[in-house]
Design a protein around this motif. Structure first.
Motif, PDB file in Angstrom:
ATOM      1  N   THR A  22     -37.802  -0.400 -59.906  1.00  0.00           N
ATOM      2  CA  THR A  22     -37.406   0.238 -61.155  1.00  0.00           C
ATOM      3  C   THR A  22     -35.906   0.038 -61.339  1.00  0.00           C
ATOM      4  OG1 THR A  22     -39.140   1.897 -60.920  1.00  0.00           O
ATOM      5  CG2 THR A  22     -37.304   2.446 -62.386  1.00  0.00           C
ATOM      6  N   ALA A  23     -35.502  -0.459 -62.504  1.00  0.00           N
ATOM      7  CA  ALA A  23     -34.086  -0.715 -62.779  1.00  0.00           C
ATOM      8  C   ALA A  23     -33.596   0.227 -63.872  1.00  0.00           C
ATOM      9  CB  ALA A  23     -33.883  -2.167 -63.187  1.00  0.00           C
ATOM     10  N   LEU A  24     -32.568   0.986 -63.555  1.00  0.00           N
ATOM     11  CA  LEU A  24     -31.937   1.905 -64.495  1.00  0.00           C
ATOM     12  C   LEU A  24     -30.512   1.445 -64.750  1.00  0.00           C
ATOM     13  CD1 LEU A  24     -33.034   5.247 -62.768  1.00  0.00           C
ATOM     14  CD2 LEU A  24     -34.215   4.043 -64.624  1.00  0.00           C
ATOM     15  N   ARG A  25     -29.913   1.960 -65.788  1.00  0.00           N
ATOM     16  CA  ARG A  25     -28.508   1.624 -66.044  1.00  0.00           C
ATOM     17  C   ARG A  25     -27.715   2.903 -66.261  1.00  0.00           C
ATOM     18  NH1 ARG A  25     -25.744  -1.848 -70.819  1.00  0.00           N
ATOM     19  NH2 ARG A  25     -23.625  -1.505 -70.104  1.00  0.00           N
ATOM     20  N   GLY A  26     -26.787   3.145 -65.359  1.00  0.00           N
ATOM     21  CA  GLY A  26     -25.887   4.278 -65.487  1.00  0.00           C
ATOM     22  C   GLY A  26     -26.511   5.642 -65.288  1.00  0.00           C
ATOM     23  N   ASP A  27     -27.726   5.704 -64.785  1.00  0.00           N
ATOM     24  CA  ASP A  27     -28.407   6.981 -64.586  1.00  0.00           C
ATOM     25  C   ASP A  27     -28.061   7.579 -63.224  1.00  0.00           C
ATOM     26  OD1 ASP A  27     -29.717   6.955 -67.036  1.00  0.00           O
ATOM     27  OD2 ASP A  27     -31.473   5.923 -66.243  1.00  0.00           O
TER      28      ASP A  27
END
Length: 139
Positions: A22-27
């Motif tokens: 799973t890839a998140l950004r800035g979380d």
């Protein structure tokens, strides 16, 4: 219209999103880590650019960071597979479709994190250096 910096970071996030993790950004780190692992892209620091004057251009070596996290009994093997998949994804296109001059990852800085009442986490920060030029430091 997004700036070149934002376009490059979005392309990097899209590249990471294609991986099984799973890839998140800035979380923030969620309470549960998915079985296949978790990647959090941090925008990082563009740093001080080198400047050329004719034509005016700002040349950045922007240091974004990927936080890679795995959990479970086989976390060493899972961590190794996850970091290798990041390297493979970046090596497949070092220019992110022509948006950058070059993209390179640095070696991960791993750490084991104990979790009370659960399997520990293995995490690392992986610096990704994005080489690009723009005609405006705010773009």
């Amino acid at each position: 219209m997004p700036t070149p910096r934002e376009t490059i970071l979005a392309a990097l996030h899209a590249r990471l999103s294609a991986l099984p993790a799973t890839a998140l950004r800035g979380d923030v780190l969620p309470e549960r880590v998915p079985a296949e692992g978790l990647l959090i892209l941090r925008d990082g620091e563009p740093g001080d650019p080198e400047v050329t004057l004719s034509p005016l251009a700002y040349h950045y070596q922007h240091r974004a960071e990927i936080e890679a996290v795995v959990q479970g009994t086989e976390r060493d093997t899972a961590f190794d597979a996850l970091t290798a998949s990041i390297g493979t994804a970046l090596a497949a296109d070092r220019t992110l479709g022509g948006l950058c001059d070059w993209v390179e990852a640095e070696a991960p800085r791993p750490v084991d994190l104990p979790v009370e009442g659960a399997a520990g986490l293995k995490a690392a920060t992986i610096a990704v250096v994005l080489h690009y030029s723009t005609d405006d430091p705010l773009s």
